[in-house]
Design a protein around this motif. Structure first.
Motif, PDB file in Angstrom:
ATOM      1  N   THR A  13      54.994  39.881  42.512  1.00  0.00           N
ATOM      2  CA  THR A  13      53.688  40.837  42.551  1.00  0.00           C
ATOM      3  C   THR A  13      52.722  40.782  42.537  1.00  0.00           C
ATOM      4  O   THR A  13      52.725  39.828  41.968  1.00  0.00           O
ATOM      5  N   ASN A  14      52.115  42.066  42.571  1.00  0.00           N
ATOM      6  CA  ASN A  14      50.801  41.656  42.288  1.00  0.00           C
ATOM      7  C   ASN A  14      49.924  42.184  41.264  1.00  0.00           C
ATOM      8  O   ASN A  14      48.703  41.641  40.798  1.00  0.00           O
ATOM      9  N   ASN A  15      50.947  41.890  40.303  1.00  0.00           N
ATOM     10  CA  ASN A  15      50.563  43.047  38.624  1.00  0.00           C
ATOM     11  C   ASN A  15      50.828  42.114  37.468  1.00  0.00           C
ATOM     12  O   ASN A  15      51.357  41.345  37.193  1.00  0.00           O
ATOM     13  N   GLY A  16      49.608  41.575  37.611  1.00  0.00           N
ATOM     14  CA  GLY A  16      49.359  40.244  36.121  1.00  0.00           C
ATOM     15  C   GLY A  16      49.850  40.725  35.053  1.00  0.00           C
ATOM     16  O   GLY A  16      49.935  39.777  34.824  1.00  0.00           O
ATOM     17  N   GLN A  17      49.408  42.000  34.674  1.00  0.00           N
ATOM     18  CA  GLN A  17      49.951  42.128  33.937  1.00  0.00           C
ATOM     19  C   GLN A  17      51.365  42.192  33.173  1.00  0.00           C
ATOM     20  O   GLN A  17      52.002  41.348  32.245  1.00  0.00           O
ATOM     21  N   LEU A  18      52.652  42.978  33.955  1.00  0.00           N
ATOM     22  CA  LEU A  18      53.423  42.755  33.662  1.00  0.00           C
ATOM     23  C   LEU A  18      54.291  41.471  33.982  1.00  0.00           C
ATOM     24  O   LEU A  18      55.046  40.835  33.647  1.00  0.00           O
ATOM     25  N   ALA A  19      53.557  40.313  34.603  1.00  0.00           N
ATOM     26  CA  ALA A  19      54.028  39.363  34.712  1.00  0.00           C
ATOM     27  C   ALA A  19      53.486  38.355  33.498  1.00  0.00           C
ATOM     28  O   ALA A  19      54.806  37.597  32.860  1.00  0.00           O
ATOM     29  N   HIS A  20      52.525  38.414  32.734  1.00  0.00           N
ATOM     30  CA  HIS A  20      52.167  37.741  32.141  1.00  0.00           C
ATOM     31  C   HIS A  20      53.029  38.851  30.549  1.00  0.00           C
ATOM     32  O   HIS A  20      53.699  37.846  30.171  1.00  0.00           O
ATOM     33  N   ALA A  21      53.720  39.760  30.514  1.00  0.00           N
ATOM     34  CA  ALA A  21      54.315  40.453  29.714  1.00  0.00           C
ATOM     35  C   ALA A  21      55.698  39.507  29.861  1.00  0.00           C
ATOM     36  O   ALA A  21      56.394  39.272  28.967  1.00  0.00           O
ATOM     37  N   MET A  22      55.952  39.534  31.040  1.00  0.00           N
ATOM     38  CA  MET A  22      57.969  39.581  31.218  1.00  0.00           C
ATOM     39  C   MET A  22      57.790  37.612  30.783  1.00  0.00           C
ATOM     40  O   MET A  22      59.314  36.982  30.682  1.00  0.00           O
ATOM     41  N   LEU A  23      57.038  37.258  31.218  1.00  0.00           N
ATOM     42  CA  LEU A  23      56.523  35.367  30.549  1.00  0.00           C
ATOM     43  C   LEU A  23      56.552  35.385  29.252  1.00  0.00           C
ATOM     44  O   LEU A  23      56.609  33.652  28.798  1.00  0.00           O
ATOM     45  N   SER A  24      56.011  35.938  28.411  1.00  0.00           N
ATOM     46  CA  SER A  24      55.025  35.736  27.161  1.00  0.00           C
ATOM     47  C   SER A  24      56.421  35.421  26.244  1.00  0.00           C
ATOM     48  O   SER A  24      57.820  36.160  26.531  1.00  0.00           O
ATOM     49  N   PRO A  25      56.507  34.641  25.441  1.00  0.00           N
ATOM     50  CA  PRO A  25      57.126  33.639  24.696  1.00  0.00           C
ATOM     51  C   PRO A  25      57.915  35.190  24.091  1.00  0.00           C
ATOM     52  O   PRO A  25      58.584  35.159  22.615  1.00  0.00           O
ATOM     53  N   LYS A  26      56.598  35.690  23.042  1.00  0.00           N
ATOM     54  CA  LYS A  26      56.856  36.810  22.017  1.00  0.00           C
ATOM     55  C   LYS A  26      57.580  37.660  23.144  1.00  0.00           C
ATOM     56  O   LYS A  26      58.134  38.692  21.714  1.00  0.00           O
ATOM     57  N   LYS A  27      58.120  37.909  23.712  1.00  0.00           N
ATOM     58  CA  LYS A  27      58.690  38.732  24.288  1.00  0.00           C
ATOM     59  C   LYS A  27      60.634  38.955  24.360  1.00  0.00           C
ATOM     60  O   LYS A  27      61.194  39.597  24.317  1.00  0.00           O
ATOM     61  N   HIS A  28      60.705  37.214  24.263  1.00  0.00           N
ATOM     62  CA  HIS A  28      61.699  37.196  24.635  1.00  0.00           C
ATOM     63  C   HIS A  28      62.703  37.828  25.619  1.00  0.00           C
ATOM     64  O   HIS A  28      64.058  38.172  25.414  1.00  0.00           O
ATOM     65  N   VAL A  29      62.154  37.240  26.817  1.00  0.00           N
ATOM     66  CA  VAL A  29      63.088  38.354  27.890  1.00  0.00           C
ATOM     67  C   VAL A  29      64.200  37.034  28.442  1.00  0.00           C
ATOM     68  O   VAL A  29      63.978  35.868  28.661  1.00  0.00           O
ATOM     69  N   ALA A  30      65.401  37.747  27.924  1.00  0.00           N
ATOM     70  CA  ALA A  30      66.607  36.951  28.372  1.00  0.00           C
ATOM     71  C   ALA A  30      66.458  36.877  31.047  1.00  0.00           C
ATOM     72  O   ALA A  30      66.759  37.655  31.134  1.00  0.00           O
ATOM     73  N   LYS A  31      67.184  35.629  30.614  1.00  0.00           N
ATOM     74  CA  LYS A  31      67.139  35.174  31.847  1.00  0.00           C
ATOM     75  C   LYS A  31      68.329  34.645  31.943  1.00  0.00           C
ATOM     76  O   LYS A  31      69.158  33.662  31.321  1.00  0.00           O
ATOM     77  N   ILE A  32      69.677  34.960  32.666  1.00  0.00           N
ATOM     78  CA  ILE A  32      70.963  34.331  33.163  1.00  0.00           C
ATOM     79  C   ILE A  32      71.116  33.499  33.915  1.00  0.00           C
ATOM     80  O   ILE A  32      70.449  34.109  35.019  1.00  0.00           O
ATOM     81  N   TYR A  33      71.417  32.791  33.364  1.00  0.00           N
ATOM     82  CA  TYR A  33      72.065  31.527  35.110  1.00  0.00           C
ATOM     83  C   TYR A  33      73.723  31.325  35.085  1.00  0.00           C
ATOM     84  O   TYR A  33      74.172  31.300  34.211  1.00  0.00           O
ATOM     85  N   LEU A  34      74.046  31.011  35.894  1.00  0.00           N
ATOM     86  CA  LEU A  34      75.210  30.588  37.078  1.00  0.00           C
ATOM     87  C   LEU A  34      75.466  29.133  37.273  1.00  0.00           C
ATOM     88  O   LEU A  34      74.623  28.706  38.102  1.00  0.00           O
ATOM     89  N   ALA A  35      75.371  28.627  36.282  1.00  0.00           N
ATOM     90  CA  ALA A  35      76.189  26.806  36.503  1.00  0.00           C
ATOM     91  C   ALA A  35      76.826  26.296  36.595  1.00  0.00           C
ATOM     92  O   ALA A  35      78.043  26.436  36.369  1.00  0.00           O
ATOM     93  N   GLN A  36      77.198  25.367  37.649  1.00  0.00           N
ATOM     94  CA  GLN A  36      78.386  24.802  37.887  1.00  0.00           C
ATOM     95  C   GLN A  36      77.564  23.163  37.802  1.00  0.00           C
ATOM     96  O   GLN A  36      77.169  22.671  37.945  1.00  0.00           O
ATOM     97  N   VAL A  37      78.973  22.653  36.936  1.00  0.00           N
ATOM     98  CA  VAL A  37      78.551  22.020  36.105  1.00  0.00           C
ATOM     99  C   VAL A  37      79.513  20.667  36.346  1.00  0.00           C
ATOM    100  O   VAL A  37      80.778  20.552  36.145  1.00  0.00           O
ATOM    101  N   SER A  38      79.240  19.462  36.085  1.00  0.00           N
ATOM    102  CA  SER A  38      80.251  18.118  36.392  1.00  0.00           C
ATOM    103  C   SER A  38      80.519  17.333  35.180  1.00  0.00           C
ATOM    104  O   SER A  38      79.402  16.664  34.331  1.00  0.00           O
ATOM    105  N   GLY A  39      81.987  17.904  34.570  1.00  0.00           N
ATOM    106  CA  GLY A  39      82.018  17.697  33.714  1.00  0.00           C
ATOM    107  C   GLY A  39      82.544  18.728  33.106  1.00  0.00           C
ATOM    108  O   GLY A  39      82.171  19.761  33.425  1.00  0.00           O
ATOM    109  N   LEU A  40      83.701  18.676  31.831  1.00  0.00           N
ATOM    110  CA  LEU A  40      84.028  19.534  31.009  1.00  0.00           C
ATOM    111  C   LEU A  40      83.330  20.638  29.846  1.00  0.00           C
ATOM    112  O   LEU A  40      83.105  19.406  29.320  1.00  0.00           O
ATOM    113  N   MET A  41      82.579  21.500  29.709  1.00  0.00           N
ATOM    114  CA  MET A  41      82.164  21.372  28.865  1.00  0.00           C
ATOM    115  C   MET A  41      83.087  22.100  27.822  1.00  0.00           C
ATOM    116  O   MET A  41      84.517  22.570  28.017  1.00  0.00           O
TER     117      MET A  41
END
Length: 242
Positions: free
Chosen positions: A113-141
């Motif tokens: 985006t070119n919306n700097g305010q939104l980018a700042h808000a989404m990346l702010s540690p205070k907002k605790h924005v959840a990010k979900i990942y799918l990971a293939q792992v070598s080894g048994l977790m």
């Protein structure tokens, strides 16, 4: 706002290019032909048209990209193709940029985006924005790894905030796992380092979501689209102008 800037922001070309459109008498303002690029208009009220077709002014643009591997999350790079190279000319004209970053070998959802305010808000540690990942792992977790994630893994240079590790599949024959990881921060190589701290290795990493935005399953790697109205509405939770 000057008319030439308005026309450029509507994606009709550079300032010099839109002046050509004005000279050709192809632009009307409130129904009257306008040739002066210096004409000042109210972008929220004035009716501007090109060749009789009304123009819609967009201050901010939002792109949802399924980032492929081998592309860097930057606007320019001397060695590698960037995510901006995958978008259209309109994105470059409006100077969009990636909100956060994905490693060069990580694929999946990326908002630009070119919306700097939104980018700042989404990346702010205070907002605790959840990010979900799918990971293939070598080894048994296992459950002990899940507990380690939940506690907050201590790395050499920082201690991770508590994260959620969900084990989706375990293949004892191949000694590998498929897991879903949810974090609310995004330090450099963080997920790979967290998994490594558990004695395993990430072999493939895909981001599925960031805040209210979900990866579009219809987008192939390297494909993008503009955000849908309901997705833009979902971003209102960050309390910034959209």
């Amino acid at each position: 706002m000057r008319l030439d800037k308005y026309l450029a922001d509507c994606g009709l070309g550079s300032r010099s290019q839109v002046k050509g459109l004005l000279k050709q008498k192809r632009v009307t303002v409130n129904g009257q032909t306008e040739t002066s690029p210096k004409r000042v208009i109210d972008e929220s009220q004035t009716k501007v048209a090109l060749d009789g077709e009304p123009l819609v002014y967009e201050k901010y643009l939002y792109y949802l990209l399924n980032k492929p591997k081998g592309v860097v999350s930057a606007t320019e790079d001397k060695r590698f193709k960037t995510v901006l190279d995958l978008l259209d000319e309109r994105a470059r004209q409006k100077e969009v940029f990636p909100v956060g970053r994905l490693d060069i070998d990580t694929h999946g959802l990326l908002l630009l985006t070119n919306n700097g305010q939104l980018a700042h808000a989404m990346l702010s540690p205070k907002k605790h924005v959840a990010k979900i990942y799918l990971a293939q792992v070598s080894g048994l977790m296992d459950d002990s790894d899940s507990a380690y994630f939940a506690k907050g893994i201590e790395l050499e240079d920082f201690t991770c905030q508590p994260a959620h590790l969900e084990i989706l599949e375990r293949d004892e024959a191949e000694q590998c796992s498929l897991v879903k990881i949810t974090i609310s921060e995004g330090k450099f190589h963080q997920i790979k380092r967290m998994v490594k701290a558990c004695g395993k290795e990430v072999v493939d990493l895909q981001r599925l979501s960031m805040g209210p935005l979900q990866l579009d399953g219809q987008l192939q790697r390297g494909e993008f689209r503009r955000l849908m109205p309901e997705e833009r509405e979902a971003l209102e939770i960050f309390g910034v102008e959209l």
